[in-house]
Design an enzyme around this catalytic site. Structure first.
Site, PDB file in Angstrom:
ATOM      1  N   ASP A 149       0.833  -1.198   0.000  1.00  0.00           N
ATOM      2  CA  ASP A 149       0.000   0.000   0.000  1.00  0.00           C
ATOM      3  C   ASP A 149       0.875   1.257   0.000  1.00  0.00           C
ATOM      4  O   ASP A 149       2.098   1.194   0.163  1.00  0.00           O
ATOM      5  CB  ASP A 149      -0.997  -0.011   1.162  1.00  0.00           C
ATOM      6  CG  ASP A 149      -0.339  -0.014   2.532  1.00  0.00           C
ATOM      7  OD1 ASP A 149       0.649   0.711   2.720  1.00  0.00           O
ATOM      8  OD2 ASP A 149      -0.819  -0.737   3.423  1.00  0.00           O
ATOM      9  N   LYS A 150       0.246   2.383  -0.195  1.00  0.00           N
ATOM     10  CA  LYS A 150       0.964   3.648  -0.359  1.00  0.00           C
ATOM     11  C   LYS A 150       1.899   3.933   0.816  1.00  0.00           C
ATOM     12  O   LYS A 150       3.021   4.411   0.626  1.00  0.00           O
ATOM     13  CB  LYS A 150      -0.038   4.795  -0.522  1.00  0.00           C
ATOM     14  CG  LYS A 150       0.612   6.170  -0.669  1.00  0.00           C
ATOM     15  CD  LYS A 150      -0.424   7.275  -0.657  1.00  0.00           C
ATOM     16  CE  LYS A 150       0.252   8.646  -0.649  1.00  0.00           C
ATOM     17  NZ  LYS A 150      -0.719   9.752  -0.495  1.00  0.00           N
TER      18      LYS A 150
END
Length: 260
Positions: free
Chosen positions: A120-121
């Protein structure tokens, strides 16, 4: 009485064909979503006819497929490892205009590569990319149970009881979340670093597992997949995998499937 006719020979069933978008993806031309978009835009033809249905069956061994008027051919298989920085999105394009891992690969002269799994980011560390969809699927399918190792900074100092609870797992939103291994690496006065190993990866698996115990993740770094470590690869940089690394990861997926 009419003579009996010989039984009609049954033809052998033809090999199953995949939808056109999947064919383009499996051959490493582009991602499946990119292929679907290109097909709907009329940029792909099969045997001289433009096809607008991404699910229409196609056989690249028997049919002439053109993408933007160029015949498609299977690309040389490419395998790379990237040290993903925090704040970078693992996506070919982002509707919010955020930087993606593909911005780190532009002008590198690489064919289209798909991410092997996700980060994820807010997460960072080891990310594999390849145009070998079969190899990638073996590493990401849950039944193959390939270990993924993370170093996780948390806003607490977990004791052994909590580490044991991480192995027992929790059920959160109908999914069972658990770690295969969890150890304390080091700690200060207010926070600590854990090493957590997963043999399957659900969406935001570690963050959700720790949150269920009231613990917040401050940093999350993937440091290894199978026996392959991130090593000293600088943040934001990438390199090609060596043949031995590609084969070792494939072997890890086979061993994981056999052990379960």
């Amino acid at each position: 009485m009419r003579p009996s006719r010989p039984a009609a020979r049954q033809s052998k069933p033809s090999a199953p064909r995949h939808g056109l978008a999947r064919v383009l993806s499996k051959m490493g031309v582009c991602s499946r979503s990119q292929a679907e978009k290109a097909i709907r835009e009329g940029r792909v033809s099969v045997d001289g006819k433009v096809v607008l249905d991404p699910e229409r069956p196609a056989d690249p061994d028997r049919q002439r497929i053109l993408f933007d008027n160029e015949p498609i051919a299977a690309n040389t298989r490419v395998y790379i490892v990237l040290n993903k920085p925090r704040g970078i999105v693992v996506s070919a394009a982002d509707e919010r205009g955020r930087d993606t891992v593909y911005d780190l690969l532009k002008d590198a002269g690489l064919p289209w590569l798909g991410p092997v799994g996700r980060l994820d980011k807010a997460s960072e560390g080891l990310l594999l990319l390849s145009n070998d969809s079969v190899w990638a699927a073996r590493l990401t399918e849950p039944r193959h149970h390939v270990d993924k190792t993370y170093h996780v900074q948390v806003n607490d100092i977990p004791d052994q009881a909590l580490l044991d609870q991480l192995l027992e797992g929790v059920v959160e939103e109908g999914e069972r979340l658990a770690a295969r291994r969890a150890t304390l690496l080091r700690h200060g006065e207010k926070n600590a670093w854990l090493e957590i190993v997963l043999d399957e990866g659900r969406n935001r698996h570690i963050r959700r597992l720790l949150a269920a115990h009231g613990i917040e993740v401050l940093r999350l770094i993937r440091v290894a997949i199978g026996s392959m470590p991130l090593g000293e690869l600088p943040k934001g940089q990438w390199r090609h995998l060596m043949d031995a690394e590609v084969q070792a990861l494939a072997a890890a997926s086979s061993a994981g499937a056999a052990s379960k």
